[in-house]
Design a protein around this motif. Sequence first.
Motif, PDB file in Angstrom:
ATOM      1  N   GLN A 146       2.227   1.742  -3.400  1.00 53.16           N
ATOM      2  CA  GLN A 146       1.182   2.212  -4.316  1.00 53.16           C
ATOM      3  C   GLN A 146       0.916   3.699  -4.129  1.00 53.16           C
ATOM      4  O   GLN A 146       0.817   4.458  -5.100  1.00 53.16           O
ATOM      5  CB  GLN A 146      -0.117   1.438  -4.077  1.00 53.16           C
ATOM      6  N   VAL A 147       0.807   4.108  -2.856  1.00 55.49           N
ATOM      7  CA  VAL A 147       0.534   5.528  -2.585  1.00 55.49           C
ATOM      8  C   VAL A 147       1.700   6.383  -3.102  1.00 55.49           C
ATOM      9  O   VAL A 147       1.485   7.449  -3.671  1.00 55.49           O
ATOM     10  CB  VAL A 147       0.274   5.751  -1.081  1.00 55.49           C
ATOM     11  N   ALA A 148       2.928   5.888  -2.920  1.00 59.10           N
ATOM     12  CA  ALA A 148       4.094   6.632  -3.413  1.00 59.10           C
ATOM     13  C   ALA A 148       3.999   6.824  -4.926  1.00 59.10           C
ATOM     14  O   ALA A 148       4.327   7.889  -5.450  1.00 59.10           O
ATOM     15  CB  ALA A 148       5.372   5.908  -3.039  1.00 59.10           C
ATOM     16  N   ARG A 149       3.510   5.800  -5.618  1.00 61.14           N
ATOM     17  CA  ARG A 149       3.341   5.928  -7.077  1.00 61.14           C
ATOM     18  C   ARG A 149       2.337   7.033  -7.407  1.00 61.14           C
ATOM     19  O   ARG A 149       2.566   7.844  -8.295  1.00 61.14           O
ATOM     20  CB  ARG A 149       2.842   4.613  -7.692  1.00 61.14           C
TER      21      ARG A 149
ATOM     22  N   PRO B 252      14.408   1.828   2.330  1.00 61.44           N
ATOM     23  CA  PRO B 252      14.542   2.287   3.714  1.00 61.44           C
ATOM     24  C   PRO B 252      13.691   1.478   4.697  1.00 61.44           C
ATOM     25  O   PRO B 252      14.115   1.228   5.818  1.00 61.44           O
ATOM     26  CB  PRO B 252      14.050   3.741   3.668  1.00 61.44           C
ATOM     27  N   LEU B 253      12.501   1.072   4.268  1.00 66.43           N
ATOM     28  CA  LEU B 253      11.629   0.334   5.190  1.00 66.43           C
ATOM     29  C   LEU B 253      12.119  -1.099   5.394  1.00 66.43           C
ATOM     30  O   LEU B 253      11.836  -1.712   6.420  1.00 66.43           O
ATOM     31  CB  LEU B 253      10.183   0.340   4.691  1.00 66.43           C
TER      32      LEU B 253
ATOM     33  N   ALA C 200       5.948   9.287  -7.811  1.00 64.65           N
ATOM     34  CA  ALA C 200       7.244   8.602  -7.802  1.00 64.65           C
ATOM     35  C   ALA C 200       7.207   7.390  -8.744  1.00 64.65           C
ATOM     36  O   ALA C 200       6.317   6.557  -8.648  1.00 64.65           O
ATOM     37  CB  ALA C 200       7.590   8.161  -6.388  1.00 64.65           C
ATOM     38  N   GLY C 201       8.175   7.306  -9.636  1.00 61.53           N
ATOM     39  CA  GLY C 201       8.278   6.151 -10.524  1.00 61.53           C
ATOM     40  C   GLY C 201       8.800   4.948  -9.753  1.00 61.53           C
ATOM     41  O   GLY C 201       9.179   5.074  -8.592  1.00 61.53           O
ATOM     42  N   PRO C 202       8.801   3.766 -10.388  1.00 63.92           N
ATOM     43  CA  PRO C 202       9.201   2.551  -9.685  1.00 63.92           C
ATOM     44  C   PRO C 202      10.582   2.633  -9.010  1.00 63.92           C
ATOM     45  O   PRO C 202      10.749   2.162  -7.885  1.00 63.92           O
ATOM     46  CB  PRO C 202       9.209   1.496 -10.791  1.00 63.92           C
TER      47      PRO C 202
ATOM     48  N   ARG D 246       0.827  -1.200   0.000  1.00 66.72           N
ATOM     49  CA  ARG D 246       0.000   0.000   0.000  1.00 66.72           C
ATOM     50  C   ARG D 246       0.870   1.263   0.000  1.00 66.72           C
ATOM     51  O   ARG D 246       0.578   2.245  -0.687  1.00 66.72           O
ATOM     52  CB  ARG D 246      -0.883  -0.021   1.247  1.00 66.72           C
ATOM     53  N   LEU D 247       1.953   1.217   0.794  1.00 66.55           N
ATOM     54  CA  LEU D 247       2.846   2.382   0.859  1.00 66.55           C
ATOM     55  C   LEU D 247       3.489   2.627  -0.499  1.00 66.55           C
ATOM     56  O   LEU D 247       3.643   3.766  -0.938  1.00 66.55           O
ATOM     57  CB  LEU D 247       3.927   2.158   1.921  1.00 66.55           C
TER      58      LEU D 247
ATOM     59  N   ARG E 118      13.254   5.260  -2.134  1.00 70.49           N
ATOM     60  CA  ARG E 118      12.789   6.140  -1.051  1.00 70.49           C
ATOM     61  C   ARG E 118      11.793   5.485  -0.109  1.00 70.49           C
ATOM     62  O   ARG E 118      11.589   5.951   1.006  1.00 70.49           O
ATOM     63  CB  ARG E 118      12.169   7.409  -1.654  1.00 70.49           C
ATOM     64  N   VAL E 119      11.150   4.396  -0.548  1.00 73.84           N
ATOM     65  CA  VAL E 119      10.143   3.775   0.329  1.00 73.84           C
ATOM     66  C   VAL E 119      10.545   2.330   0.677  1.00 73.84           C
ATOM     67  O   VAL E 119      10.751   2.001   1.849  1.00 73.84           O
ATOM     68  CB  VAL E 119       8.736   3.801  -0.316  1.00 73.84           C
TER      69      VAL E 119
ATOM     70  N   ARG F 268      12.171   5.386  -7.918  1.00 75.19           N
ATOM     71  CA  ARG F 268      12.133   6.302  -6.770  1.00 75.19           C
ATOM     72  C   ARG F 268      11.396   5.638  -5.603  1.00 75.19           C
ATOM     73  O   ARG F 268      11.788   5.790  -4.449  1.00 75.19           O
ATOM     74  CB  ARG F 268      11.452   7.608  -7.191  1.00 75.19           C
TER      75      ARG F 268
END
Lengths: 221, 243
Positions: free
Chosen positions: A121-124, A140-141, A128-130, A118-119, A136-137, A132
Amino acid sequence: MAEIWEITWFTVCVAALSTAVILPGGIALAWLLARKEWRGKSLVETLVALPLVIPPVATGLLLLKFLGRRGPLGGWLERTWGWEIVFTWRAVVIATAVMSFPLLVRTARVAFEGVSPRLEQVARTLGAGPWRVFWRVTLPLARRGLVAGALLAFARALGEFGATIMVAGYIPGKTATLALSIYHSVQLGRDDEALVMLGISVAIALGAVWASECFLRRKTS
Amino acid sequence: MFFTEENVVSVELNNLRLPLATFVLEVDVVLAGRVTAIFGASGAGKTALLEIIAGLRRPAAGAVRLDGAALTDVAGKIFVPPERRAVGYVPQEGALFPHLTVRENLAFGQARAGAEPTAGLTFAHVAEVLEITALTERRIGTLSGGERQRVALGRALLAAPLLLLLDEPLAGLDAGLRDRLLPYLARVRDEFRIPMLYVTHAPDEVMALCDDVLVLAAGRLEQRGVPAAVFEVGTAPRYVRRR
């Protein structure tokens, strides 16, 4: 004693190098296994897990056949680049890399699976492209699990014996790691020397595994 | 009517079809582009519909057009990836990035908005409208449920969407908090004038915010109209009457 420290230094360097070598490919494969469905996925999963279940000596024999002067890859590397692989430090790196690869991939895969899609998807939807999203998501997670996986792979590389002895042999000053040297010392009846190296091996491995556990625990807390 | 003509964005959902676990989602409708509620019981296909519009799911057939431009068109083999749709999406749980601060979360989508934010969508203004200015240096884990939803809304707004999809943003919050958050949504509607699709199963939220309601049941459009007509006693959908 000076020789023991040299062996220790060589072992740590080889384990670190083999971990560094497998890190990019291992992380990429773990991500593909965690996030994508593709043809041949279960075959790759099986191949990756193989070094965990077949005898390390058998893996070593396979590598020897593959990387030897008459082997498909070893012959090509020598003809093209002049690189000798078997019975050199390169063989030690390759053997330890192959043996620790499954541990890295498995731990990294679990780490990626723990990141909510979900995180991503929301970033997209936020532009943000795949790539990024990954940097960035996702990365780091998943980082604690990835560091834990790298530490486990490092610890496994430190203690590798079976595959290494087959493909690199025990050559003092050239391929002698802690594990190979312990075995050699015991064979020669130098138990005191073997015990010192045993202590060093246990201490480094304990440190690596403990650090790995700490990273994993912090992730879940 | 909350929008003047220039703010209206048309959302066309042409013969969309997506097989789901127990039914097939089939929708064919043109939305006026104001605040439209997609209303229905749990499992009616509301979230799947939003995901298709956001580009997070590919339908088996049909097309999605925003202001006439195809975002998805199965027959025409068109699929604009979510990052190039300018369609904001706020899922039910907010989905804030836990490794970033509130400020970093809010700024995440600003790259897409470009150097000149439109319609007053500056960081300071959005933070002020949603009353989250004081929270910007906080970690996500320290926020309350209501604060999280306001930050999620602000983050979506700062990416300057042409259309905002809100998936039950107030579900999962207690009644008191819901009542306190509703005015923020109304402020977003009135202040930023970004067309919204608002998924909910709460009639009071529809009445407070929306001017058009689509009632979805088992993947099909069962009813459409202004909230007052849809929720009028006697004509309301079955699961509303049962309450």
